[in-house]
Scaffold this motif. Sequence first.
Motif, PDB file in Angstrom:
ATOM      1  N   GLN A 150       0.788   1.257  10.164  1.00 18.99           N
ATOM      2  CA  GLN A 150       1.882   1.838   9.397  1.00 18.99           C
ATOM      3  C   GLN A 150       1.416   3.157   8.785  1.00 18.99           C
ATOM      4  OE1 GLN A 150       2.519  -1.768   6.902  1.00 18.99           O
ATOM      5  NE2 GLN A 150       4.639  -1.632   7.599  1.00 18.99           N
ATOM      6  N   THR A 171       6.079  -7.101   6.087  1.00 18.23           N
ATOM      7  CA  THR A 171       5.289  -6.951   7.298  1.00 18.23           C
ATOM      8  C   THR A 171       4.566  -8.244   7.599  1.00 18.23           C
ATOM      9  OG1 THR A 171       4.991  -4.596   6.832  1.00 18.23           O
ATOM     10  CG2 THR A 171       3.439  -5.612   8.365  1.00 18.23           C
ATOM     11  N   GLN A 225      -2.536   0.445   6.827  1.00 16.14           N
ATOM     12  CA  GLN A 225      -1.538   1.244   6.120  1.00 16.14           C
ATOM     13  C   GLN A 225      -2.163   2.575   5.704  1.00 16.14           C
ATOM     14  OE1 GLN A 225      -0.320  -1.567   2.983  1.00 16.14           O
ATOM     15  NE2 GLN A 225       1.572  -1.889   4.115  1.00 16.14           N
ATOM     16  N   THR A 230      -1.235   6.758   4.389  1.00 18.83           N
ATOM     17  CA  THR A 230      -0.205   7.573   3.756  1.00 18.83           C
ATOM     18  C   THR A 230      -0.670   9.011   3.636  1.00 18.83           C
ATOM     19  OG1 THR A 230       1.226   7.840   1.841  1.00 18.83           O
ATOM     20  CG2 THR A 230      -0.977   6.972   1.412  1.00 18.83           C
ATOM     21  N   TYR A 275       3.620   2.198  -0.425  1.00 17.50           N
ATOM     22  CA  TYR A 275       3.955   0.894   0.151  1.00 17.50           C
ATOM     23  C   TYR A 275       4.207  -0.085  -0.993  1.00 17.50           C
ATOM     24  CZ  TYR A 275       2.092   2.735   4.513  1.00 17.50           C
ATOM     25  OH  TYR A 275       1.877   3.496   5.634  1.00 17.50           O
ATOM     26  N   THR A 311      -0.324  -1.657  -0.091  1.00 13.09           N
ATOM     27  CA  THR A 311       0.892  -2.086  -0.768  1.00 13.09           C
ATOM     28  C   THR A 311       0.624  -2.514  -2.205  1.00 13.09           C
ATOM     29  OG1 THR A 311       2.876  -3.452  -0.595  1.00 13.09           O
ATOM     30  CG2 THR A 311       0.790  -4.519  -0.037  1.00 13.09           C
TER      31      THR A 311
END
Length: 182
Positions: A84, A95, A122, A124, A129, A166
């Motif tokens: 992601q 997820t 993940q 960014t 998240y 997250t």
Amino acid sequence: PIPSVAYTNTISDNIVTVTQTSANAVTGIQQAFGNATATHVLNSNNVTLNQNLTGPSSSQVNGIISQVAFLSVTANSNAVTINQSISAGANSSQTSCINILPGAVVAGSTQTINSNILNIKQNTTGGTYTGTIIYVWANFATNAISVGTGNFNNNQMLCTGSNIRTSGATFGIYHDFTYTTS
């Protein structure tokens, strides 16, 4: 399928790669039909999901999913990688790598989810998240139900090559069944 006919549905030995750049849901393999006598086999699949977002999303991301009635389901020796990335906004997507949710109560049913390699990454460059991460999700969303036997062994839950970013909850194996044997 006809409700009273016993059958086996096998989805195994596949290589699936999906790249999603919109905010829509993304799934690698979905078992979509079942009945109280069905046997579902979801083994030895290699699933890679790439979710590349430039804005917010709240749609589910599922590597392998079976949300229908069954007498027996196995999800063994699968490799699921979910990559992601987000550059703006919040990704509140739920997820999951393996998502086995029986669509109905089937007395004496069995779930076997063993020896899977599950990796969630993940990254960014500006977004955040906030969604829940569940590596193995084995429950029934509306109420706890009784399942005959649940086997969850030798699964690897990884974040190799990245971090779990997250701020939401993260679960390795999540279930809320009542098991006769577990």
